[in-house]
Structure formats: C-alpha cells, structure tokens
Scaffold this motif. Structure first.
Motif, mmCIF file in Angstrom:
data_model
loop_
_atom_site.group_PDB
_atom_site.id
_atom_site.type_symbol
_atom_site.label_atom_id
_atom_site.label_comp_id
_atom_site.label_asym_id
_atom_site.label_seq_id
_atom_site.Cartn_x
_atom_site.Cartn_y
_atom_site.Cartn_z
ATOM 1 N N VAL A 45 6.664 23.733 23.213
ATOM 2 C CA VAL A 45 7.046 23.194 22.341
ATOM 3 C C VAL A 45 8.115 22.552 22.455
ATOM 4 O O VAL A 45 9.005 23.473 22.980
ATOM 5 N N ALA A 47 10.733 21.972 20.768
ATOM 6 C CA ALA A 47 11.659 22.176 20.235
ATOM 7 C C ALA A 47 13.045 22.126 20.765
ATOM 8 O O ALA A 47 13.581 22.338 22.081
ATOM 9 N N THR A 208 9.153 27.915 22.096
ATOM 10 C CA THR A 208 10.475 27.541 21.855
ATOM 11 C C THR A 208 12.115 27.728 22.426
ATOM 12 O O THR A 208 12.307 29.312 22.186
#
Length: 407
Positions: A45, A47, A208
C-alpha cells in the motif's frame, strides 16, 4: 538474501533441512514462528509517512522495506527491553518444576548454568532488560540483567563465552569466524524480530507506513504489517525504523484478540558509535567453574556419540523428521507425528495427569478424528488421539480446518 528474493522457508522443503537446524529452531522458538515467506510479489500500500511527530520526509512502505534491507549497521551499543506475553495458563508453579527437570535445574546440554542453550530461552516469557553491543560479525555481547545478577554471552573472534554471575559459572566454546555462526542464537533485538516478520510480506499481507515516532531519542518511521487472511491470531506487527540508518529500533506484535502485545522489543538507549574493544574481552573470574564445550558449533553434529535418549525424545525427533506445512501465508500450520500413539494419557495410564492436561485444553473433533487444542494468545496446538500434532499462529477453528484438510 536479496530484499525480494524468495525464501520458501515455510514449504514442505523443510523436511530436507539439516537436522541440526531444526533442533536449534525448536530450542529457541519465539512467538514469531509464523513468519515465513519473502517479499517477491508484494502488493504494498503506497501510504506516506507524512503525519505525526517528528516531521520526516515522505516515504512509501516499499521504500521503507528497502531501507531496512539496505541497512548496514554493524557497530552499536545500547539497552533493550523485551516483553513476551503468550498468555500461558497458570499452573500453580508446576511449570517451573517441569522446566527445571527438563533443563537439569536450569543447566544447559552440558550441565552448566552458563550454557546459552538453556539460559537464553528465558527470553521467551516475561519482561527482561538486555545490554547489547556489536562490532561487526565477529564481536557481539549480550547481557541479561537479573535481580542482583547478570548473564553475559560474549562472541569475540573464535571464542564464545557464557558467564552466569549468580553461580559464578563459565561456559566456553569456539566457532568459525563467520556471521552465519550467530544463527544458533535466539532473536534478542528489534532487528532480529523485524527480519523474521518481513519474511511474511507477500500478497496475503498488508503493509503500510503509519506516521512517525521517537524511539530511544531517535526519529523513526512506523511500518505496520497485517495479515489480509482471516483465521490468523496475529493482529498487527509494528516496526519503528530509524530514519537515518534504516535500523529497526522497536518491534511490537499484537494479537488479533486485542489486549497487550504478545511480543514487545525495543531500544531504550542506543548508540551507533564503535564500542570499545574491551567490551568483548573476557577472562574467567577467579574461582569460576569453567565448562569447555567438547566440540565447536559447526562440528557438534559429528562429535562423540551421545548417550541414548529416552524413547519419548527419540519419538519426538523422529516426528520432526517428517515435519510438513499445510496452508499458506499467515495461515500456515506445521504438522508432524509425535510418535506417541494414543495422544494424551488416558484412563488408568494417565491417572490424574489425564484430567489435569484435559482441563487446560478444549476437546475437538472433525474429519481428522478427535483431539485436544491447547491455546495461547498467539500459538495454538492440536494434539490428536492418534498422536499427530498441528501447530500454528491460527485460531482454533482454522487449526481444526487445517487438520481436516491434511487428512
């Protein structure tokens, strides 16, 4: 291992590994044994660590994993606090008696209380404070601080010294001057635990970056690893990564059931300066009882023939030779034949022990037959009535499902 190179550590190929490695793995088991595959096909992800305090440059999860992999810290010293809480049942002191008997009243394989094979297994439960120091692959020191006593393990070149100040006992062995000789030691620093955890990063994993933090006075990013699969007892793993060196400073594993962390390991003080050479020097104190290891670590498997093990130990060793893995990712379950037909003691043969053990577990049944599940906050084990063992960081229902599928 390259950052994204496949590891295959949790496949059935483990059956072909050297027996010595399995013995070491069993000896130093810690609550991260579920970690198993490397980051070959990650769905990271993207992030950004753009919130929290301190204010650090943005970084993606993939970049932060690369930063950890590229970390080349070899010189450090500091203090580490490690807490392990598996939530084992209260046995009213019986567990201490059993452990004492199994380990020879706290002694290691050679009877010495300074043998690290026994002493460092204490890290698997409770809260402990360690002092650590390292200067390259051939010089490390780990000191376990106890009440009015201290246990130290010092690796300096070919020499490995274990010293227990409480009993004034010394254990000495020799190893090859190679970093790979450290593999017999259990994880003790955030970096050790983080390396194991990151082997679990694959397409069954969410990764993340969750802001920033300060650990031991240093600015760090927070990397969070979570299983995507249902059925795992692992809730999340948080790794605080030093933003300058890429060195993991803190590792926390929380269970899916909530509550306190199962494993929490972090530096309370750390310096990346070169430790003084005297840190790794050791001379047995006057009057100390010194036990010499008869064979170096790399040749121990070929040393003199040991005394014949009790049948129960022979059966267990035979079962581990047939170890295989079921499932994948975070839901991987290890299974082997314990070599003990009939599972737990029953009837007159088991006596009161049968009822006592049964009270600690839950009776279950399925396509595999019947058995008993023993649970902790992270690791669950199913022992069937025919002596088969299933073990994993999965829920009771997932364990029974794996046992059914394995038949």
């Amino acid at each position: 291992m390259a950052p994204y190179e496949s590891d295959d550590m949790t496949t059935a190929g483990e059956v072909d590994e050297p027996r010595s490695r399995r013995r070491r793995a069993a000896r130093y088991v810690v609550p991260v044994t579920v970690m198993g595959v490397a980051a070959a096909t990650i769905g990271l992800v993207p992030a950004l660590a753009d919130s929290g305090d301190p204010d650090l440059p943005e970084i993606t999860a993939a970049q932060l994993i690369e930063k950890i992999a590229a970390s080349d810290v070899e010189q450090l010293s500091g203090t580490v606090k490690i807490t392990t809480d598996l939530g084992l049942p209260d046995l009213g002191g019986l567990e201490d008696s059993l452990a004492s008997g199994a380990a020879g009243s706290g002694a290691g394989e050679d009877g010495s209380s300074a043998d690290p094979s026994a002493k460092l297994t204490e890290l698997a439960s409770g809260t402990h404070t360690l002092r650590v120091a390292a200067d390259g692959p051939d010089r490390q020191k780990l000191s376990l601080l106890e009440n009015a006593a201290e246990y130290s393990l010092i690796h300096n070149g070919k020499d490995v010294w274990g010293y227990d100040s409480k009993s004034n006992a010394v254990h000495h062995s020799t190893v090859e001057e190679s970093a790979k000789d450290r593999e017999h030691q259990p994880p003790a620093t955030p970096k050790d635990f983080a390396e194991e955890a990151l082997k679990a990063v694959d397409d069954t994993t969410s990764v993340t970056v969750d802001g920033t933090a300060q650990v031991a006075g240093r600015d760090a990013y927070k990397l969070v690893v979570k299983p995507r699969q249902s059925g795992s007892t692992v809730g999340a793993i948080s790794i605080a990564v030093d933003h300058r060196t890429g060195m993991p400073l803190k590792f926390t594993l929380t269970p899916a059931s909530g509550g306190a962390a199962v494993v929490d390991v972090g530096f309370t003080e750390v310096s990346f300066d070169k430790p003084a050479a005297s840190t790794f020097e050791f001379t047995p104190p006057k009057g100390a009882e010194v036990t010499e290891d008869s064979a170096p670590e790399h040749g121990r498997e070929h040393s003199a023939k040991p005394e014949k093990a009790p049948k129960s130990q022979e059966d267990l060793a035979k079962g581990l030779d047939g170890l295989k893995m079921l499932g994948e990712g975070w839901n991987s379950v290890a299974t082997f034949d314990s070599g003990s037909e009939g599972g737990l003691p029953t009837g007159e043969a088991g006596g009161d022990l049968d009822g006592f053990l049964g009270s600690l577990g839950d009776q279950v049944k399925g396509d595999f037959g019947t058995g008993t599940v023993f649970s902790t906050r992270l690791i669950n084990a199913l022992i069937t009535d025919d002596g088969t063992v299933y073990l994993g960081a999965v829920t009771k229902d997932a364990l029974v499902k794996a046992a059914d599928a394995g038949k």
